[in-house]
Enzyme design. Structure first.
Site, mmCIF file in Angstrom:
data_model
loop_
_atom_site.group_PDB
_atom_site.id
_atom_site.type_symbol
_atom_site.label_atom_id
_atom_site.label_comp_id
_atom_site.label_asym_id
_atom_site.label_seq_id
_atom_site.Cartn_x
_atom_site.Cartn_y
_atom_site.Cartn_z
ATOM 1 N N ILE A 19 0.335 5.761 -5.462
ATOM 2 C CA ILE A 19 -0.605 6.536 -4.655
ATOM 3 C C ILE A 19 -0.022 7.892 -4.301
ATOM 4 C CG2 ILE A 19 -1.808 6.638 -2.440
ATOM 5 C CD1 ILE A 19 -2.068 3.584 -2.569
ATOM 6 N N ASP A 38 10.614 11.359 -2.273
ATOM 7 C CA ASP A 38 10.789 9.965 -2.656
ATOM 8 C C ASP A 38 12.259 9.619 -2.467
ATOM 9 O OD1 ASP A 38 8.892 7.899 -4.340
ATOM 10 O OD2 ASP A 38 11.021 7.512 -4.710
ATOM 11 N N TYR A 145 4.422 -7.198 6.546
ATOM 12 C CA TYR A 145 3.572 -6.127 6.017
ATOM 13 C C TYR A 145 2.282 -6.017 6.816
ATOM 14 C CZ TYR A 145 0.753 -3.466 2.661
ATOM 15 O OH TYR A 145 -0.049 -2.522 2.062
ATOM 16 N N LYS A 149 1.334 -2.866 9.256
ATOM 17 C CA LYS A 149 0.203 -2.030 8.858
ATOM 18 C C LYS A 149 -0.856 -1.980 9.960
ATOM 19 C CE LYS A 149 1.436 -0.398 4.863
ATOM 20 N NZ LYS A 149 1.551 1.074 4.625
#
Length: 254
Positions: A19, A38, A145, A149
């Site tokens: 993405i 990155d 996760y 999130k």
């Protein structure tokens, strides 16, 4: 919408692939000046060279100042895209929970803390959080996760409601499955829940740009997520029962 990003200084974290790389390419194609971040310096450089951007590798939590300098001192758009897909249950090691919290939530908090003073002073800035549909719903087999999130979605909401009258634009991108290395790493749970409707990273970038044009906070590359989110809110017990059926199906390997 072109005016919103034309010649804008943009930082995209986690942009060595997936993405993030799609976002970096889309912003560059629209005329923005893009910093590609990155952890993998080689991947960052490959994408930066491809789009005529600037590679600033390293931990997303620590590169805002360097990236801002690389853009000539001004950041207009920050895409908090770097994330960690941590699986496991409540029994996951404390280090797994801590790293998921640090990457998926606190990196966004630290970036906002670094960027907001200048943005609020000038009355403009755009903060883009790559969240996940897991932040609106949940994800089987991945407690760290799903929980983190939820946390970063809440932070994006808080930023928007607190500062929108002072010129801050916030977008929360909440896709389901996207064909990336992260999806591949989700294993059988991802195969069951995410793979059947998975989309390409470029579709996520398209959804963000449509959301920017329409000035929308919530970006849903999978439009059906809106219905799931509504069902969760209006009848949580029924929604949880349905999710538990999916959990049982996963456990049985069917």
């Amino acid at each position: 919408m072109v005016e919103a990003v034309q010649d804008a200084g943009v930082i995209v974290t986690g942009a060595g692939g997936g993405i993030g790389a799609a976002l970096a390419r889309r912003f560059a194609a629209a005329g923005a000046r893009v910093v590609v971040n990155d952890l993998d310096a080689v991947k960052a450089k490959v994408v930066a060279d491809e789009i005529g951007g600037i590679a600033v590798p390293g931990d997303a939590s620590a590169i805002v100042a360097e990236a801002r300098d690389a853009l000539g001192g001004t950041v207009d758009v920050y895409c908090a895209n770097a994330g960690l897909a941590s699986g496991g249950t409540e029994a996951a090691d404390d280090k797994v929970w801590a790293l998921a919290w640090d990457v998926n939530v606190m990196a966004h908090v630290r970036a906002a803390n670094e960027l907001l003073p200048a943005w609020l002073e000038r009355g403009s800035g755009r903060f883009v959080s790559t969240v996940s549909a897991a932040g609106l719903l949940t994800m089987i087999g991945a407690a760290p996760y799903a929980v983190t999130k939820h946390g970063v979605y809440a932070f994006a909401e808080w930023l928007s409601l607190t500062y929108r009258h002072r010129g801050l634009k916030v977008h929360a991108i909440c896709p389901q499955g996207v064909r990336t290395d992260m999806l591949a790493a989700t294993g059988s749970a991802g195969d069951l829940v995410l793979q059947p409707t998975a989309i390409e990273p470029e579709d996520v970038a398209d959804a963000l740009f449509a959301g920017i044009e329409e000035d929308r906070f919530l970006i849903l590359p999978h439009p059906e997520v809106a219905g799931y989110y509504q069902a969760r809110a209006t009848d949580p017990d029924r929604w949880l029962t349905n999710m538990n059926h999916i959990q049982q199906k996963w456990e049985s390997g069917q």
